[in-house]
Each structure stands twice: as C-alpha cells, then as structure tokens.
Enzyme design. Sequence first.
Site, PDB file in Angstrom:
ATOM      1  N   ASP A 225      80.051  22.725  55.547  1.00 61.02           N
ATOM      2  CA  ASP A 225      79.035  23.637  56.074  1.00 61.02           C
ATOM      3  C   ASP A 225      78.303  23.091  57.287  1.00 61.02           C
ATOM      4  O   ASP A 225      77.964  21.913  57.355  1.00 61.02           O
ATOM      5  CB  ASP A 225      78.022  23.979  54.972  1.00 61.02           C
ATOM      6  CG  ASP A 225      78.604  24.958  53.979  1.00 61.02           C
ATOM      7  OD1 ASP A 225      79.115  25.998  54.422  1.00 61.02           O
ATOM      8  OD2 ASP A 225      78.574  24.677  52.768  1.00 61.02           O
TER       9      ASP A 225
ATOM     10  N   GLU B  84      80.134  36.508  48.186  1.00 60.82           N
ATOM     11  CA  GLU B  84      80.351  35.086  47.907  1.00 60.82           C
ATOM     12  C   GLU B  84      78.978  34.495  47.650  1.00 60.82           C
ATOM     13  O   GLU B  84      78.106  34.562  48.521  1.00 60.82           O
ATOM     14  CB  GLU B  84      80.898  34.439  49.178  1.00 60.82           C
ATOM     15  CG  GLU B  84      82.157  33.663  49.054  1.00 60.82           C
ATOM     16  CD  GLU B  84      82.475  32.979  50.382  1.00 60.82           C
ATOM     17  OE1 GLU B  84      81.836  31.963  50.692  1.00 60.82           O
ATOM     18  OE2 GLU B  84      83.334  33.481  51.112  1.00 60.82           O
TER      19      GLU B  84
END
Lengths: 263, 389
Positions: free
Chosen positions: A63, A52
């Site tokens: 995040d 990824e």
Amino acid sequence: MNSELAPGRMEGFLRSRRDAGSKLLVAYITGGFEGWEAAVETAAAAGADAIEIGIPFSDPVMDGPVIQEASQRALEGGATPASVLATVPNLDTGVPHAVMTYYNLAHHPGHDRFAATLASSGIDAAILPDLPFVESGPWRHAAANVGIETIMLAAPTTPDARLGELCEASSGFVYAVGLLGVTGERAQLASTATEIAARCKGVTDKPVLTGVGIGSPEHAVEACEVADGVIIGSAVVRRLLSGDGADGVGELIASFRDALDAG
Amino acid sequence: MVMTDPNKEGRFGEFGGRFVPETLIPACEELEEAFREAWDDSAFVEQFHTILNDYGGRPSPLTECFRLSEQLGVRILLKREDLNHTGSHKINNVIGQALLAQRMGKTRLVAETGAGQHGVATATAAALLDMECKVYMGQVDVERQALNVFRMQLLGAEVEGVSSGSKTLKDAVNEALRDWVATVENTHYCLGSVMGPHPYPWMVRTFHHVIGEEARAQCLKLLDGLPDLVVACVGGGSNAAGIFSGFSDTESRLVGVEPAGGAAVGRGVPGVVHGMASYLMQDEVGQVQEAESISAGLDYPGVGPEHAYLSSIGRAEYPSVSDQEVIEAFQLLSKTEGIIPALESAHALAWVVREAASLQGQVVLLNLSGRGDKDVDQMMEVLGMDEVG
C-alpha cells in the site's frame, strides 16, 4: 468441495453483471476507519458491484501513503480483524464482499480458523497481496473448503509461463495489477494497465479487474477498454481521510459508475 | 552439514519461502538464478574476495583476550569483524550484492537501515562501484543517528526518513520493498540481513560465510582444534549466520544471543512478514510488534528463517540478555582489552559473562561483529561522564 467447478458467490455475481454488458466497479474501503460502515453502504448504493474491505495490518507493504495512513489511523482507533469482521453481517449492501489484508493475519490464527471466520462474517472472497501464487496453495485450499474465494494478483512482471496457472487458481475475479508499484492514484493510466489486463483476458474467461493506479473515471474508462472492470482504493480512501465521509465516497463512486456506464 | 542450501522453495525446514507481492516474484527468481550462476563463476568469486581483502581489510584477525579470559575463567577468542572497512561485518554482504547487482545490469541500489551500519556499508559499495543509492531509515532512527545519516550523504547516497508505522527498522524495510516494487527493472534491493524472501537469507549467509571459514582455520591453527562454543548476537542474524556456517558441521555449541526486548526466537511464535516465514514478535491477532533494546541494530521483530530452523532442530540455542547486562559487557571489554565493541556485539559477550560459571575452562569463539564508535554518544548519555571517569 471444489471451487474450480462452481464459481463462488463473488465470481458468479460479477460474471452475471459482466455478461449483461456492464463494466464492473469494485470499491476498497479501510475497515475500522471512522465512518467506514456508512461508506461501504453508500459505495454499494452508488453503484459499486462489490466491496473490498481492508483489515488493517501493521506492515502493509503493497500500500501507498493514502491506504497506509487510513490503516494506521484505524489501528490506532483500536480496529482488529475481529472488530471489522463482526460488523460486516450488519452492512446492507446487496453486493459481495471481499477482504483485503495481509497474510500474517490469516497465518497467525491458522488458515482454517481464519477462513471459517471470514465465511461466518458474510465475506465471500479474500485478497492477500503478500501471498503470491507460488505460496498460496495451502491457503486457497483451506479457503475453498469453506466457500471463500481467493482473488489472485497478476502483475505486469508475471511471466506468461505462470500467468495461465495463476488465473486458473484465482477465484472471485483476477486482480490485474495495473503498474509496477504500490496502491495509489497516478496522474496518468500506466501503459502496463491495459497490457496486463489483455494478457489475463487472453488466458481466462474469469472477470479481470484492473486495480492500482486507477485515479479517475477517465482512467477507469480507458482501463475498461480491455478489462472487465476496475478496483478503486486510494481515491475512495482519500475522501475518508479528508473528512468527506460517506457522502464524498458516494459522489466519487457515482462519478465512476456514470463514466463506466456511458463507456 | 547442517547449514546447507535451502530447498527449491527457499525453505529451511518449514521456515523461509517467498512471501512478497507477485510483482516481485520474478525479481526474486532472477536474483536467485543470477546468484547461483555468479557463485559458480570463479572470476566472480575471486573478484568478491579481492575486494573484501584489498578494500575491506580481510582477513579479519582472531584476537585472544588474555586479561578477560583470566578474569572470567573462560578462554575468549574474538573474531574481529569490527576491524573491517566501515566498522562491521556488513561490508561482506554489500560488496557481494553490489557486484551481483552490477552483473545483473542494475544501476541502482536501495537499502533499509536501522542504526545506519548497513546503510553506510551500502552507500560505500555504491560509491565504490559507481551506482545510485537510496537508503530508507525510520524517522526515529534518522534523529537518533544523525552522524550515520551524514556519513551516507557524504558517500553520495540519498537518505529518506520513513514516517509510517513505528518509524523504525521494520518500517524502513517496508518502504524499501515498496520502492523495489516500483523500480524493480533497474534497481536491486540490497537487503541487510539473512532475512526477506528467498534467495536473500541464503545469499546473505553465503556472502558472510567468509567469517566462519576464516575463523575455523584460525581456530584450528591456534587451538589445533575447534572452540567449544561459537557465540554471536542476533537481530536479523547475519553475523551469526556467517560465523555459524563455519562450524555447523562440528561439535561446537552455537549460541545466538538476542536482546530481551527483541527475542523473536526466544518467544518462538511463527509468523510471516518481510517476505519470510520465521519467528516473529506479534500481538495476539498477528500485528507485528516493535522490538526495543539498547542497540538499534538488533531492534528487529523478526529473525532470519535459518535461525528459526536451527533453533527448531536444536542445533543452535538463542538465549537473550538484558540491556543492563549489555551495558556492563560493553564497559568490561573496553576496560580489559582496549576494544570498544558495538552494542550489538556486546550482547554476545554479555551472555558469556552471565554464563561464565558454567563455561569454566572452555574455549569461546565470539563474533565481534562491529566496533562501538557509533555507540559512544549514546553510552555517554547512559553512563554519564562521572561514572566512566
């Protein structure tokens, strides 16, 4: 072109490895961070089944601190979607690539154009964590038209009524979000990690990988008692932030690979 | 009616929606359902209005500016949201959301704040309703607005400085969203403007509708008619949405004034951030840019989706004013009417002053969204004591 009929490259690749009895390991690396290209290649060589690649975004709401910091440093270093994607065809990994980024970077150029750029850059799939299933139709359609798979996130809070549809719409694999929270390592594997994976496995035969909160090889093994594999991000990126470079990433991936292979 | 409910996907035209991580989608759905139910329940609505009146100080007066009107040749009426408890319109929304959160069984509020006004209002509501409260504030703003940080702490809230990204309001929103993703089971995100994922833009406007509703009745009484223009400042756009919603079905011109350095509608580039599709200040690849103006409360690179919609259909207009024009308007209102406006609200007046020549003889209803006490330090630095003296 209908992605529902024939699995794309990511899904086909992961299915065949799963069906051969392997637990799947996907490594996230922030594109544009200093030394990321070598880290990607080393991660693949050390046993990651797919990579990824993060395209850094100014406002990464899904995040935690580690990936935020890497994204910010990459942006400060001049990383752009174009600069990251232009590098991907040169990477020698032998495994499929997904991009992980935020929806505005697809919305701004337009779905068709962004999907086409991904396709021409050696990208197989996309993960857009702020584009939830209910808003994802137009993007998934545009992506499928050029062979880009869209990996949907299934959350512990996703109701059963939507989970089946969500897994049906997902292509590449199903990303089971392991806990209520943002990306980052945790001391223990959350109980939600196996619960959501089990719920997904109950409604789809697509590969189900658990991510968010997988901090150690032990967590990975525990998660894979139910899931087909795991995604590790912050643990990997932390090696880059601390200056361990590609070698540090390689060692980490190898430790996860060994643990998963040993079961 | 132009400002009606959004469609079932939470869209005003093409704007709005629900662009948040999957984890939060059920929370947004639950909130929408709870809000519809509460707003249909006369006991809830009555409790809301009782607190706004007895605690918040509503209804806020309509003040005619005789000296300023004479000077400008434009008849100016101020809707005095500056006189509300905590000093701005923000209290309307937080009382509504805190009551709703409590009704939903949530025990904790999180909020973002820029200058600190929404943070103070949220901390106030949390104290009133005995809820836990955490406010995220960009580290840059924490340092610029030390007084409001202390105010929130006095009210019992925890204030956390946000050091990611640009360390300002947009990063505080990100951090509040991250908190909510992890705590959604017991926490309500008390969003401070008509932005974010559905149902926030609609719900926050509905809680601020009281501004427009009162102002319309006050205008009808005073003027025996409606104002020619309704003018308000726009960052995220909550005070503007509140007052516009009382006039959107009339012939009154609706004017939302943006800061030149934060003209999301003015630039007109569509984008998606913080849960909504709207107009968004961004660079050539789609990275979100920072807004910069003299008023921290308007330093937001996006705008509420309903404003994007009102602009796209031509029902409202969104000009911008410069910091210098704002500084002049701030002083003008102080000296002619004895009212020190918030720098945010001074944007609305700055536009009226600039356009006065084309507005001669017209009646302008201006939403004075907040008072300027919080800006006095900053203006002392900008102007210097001598110039004022």
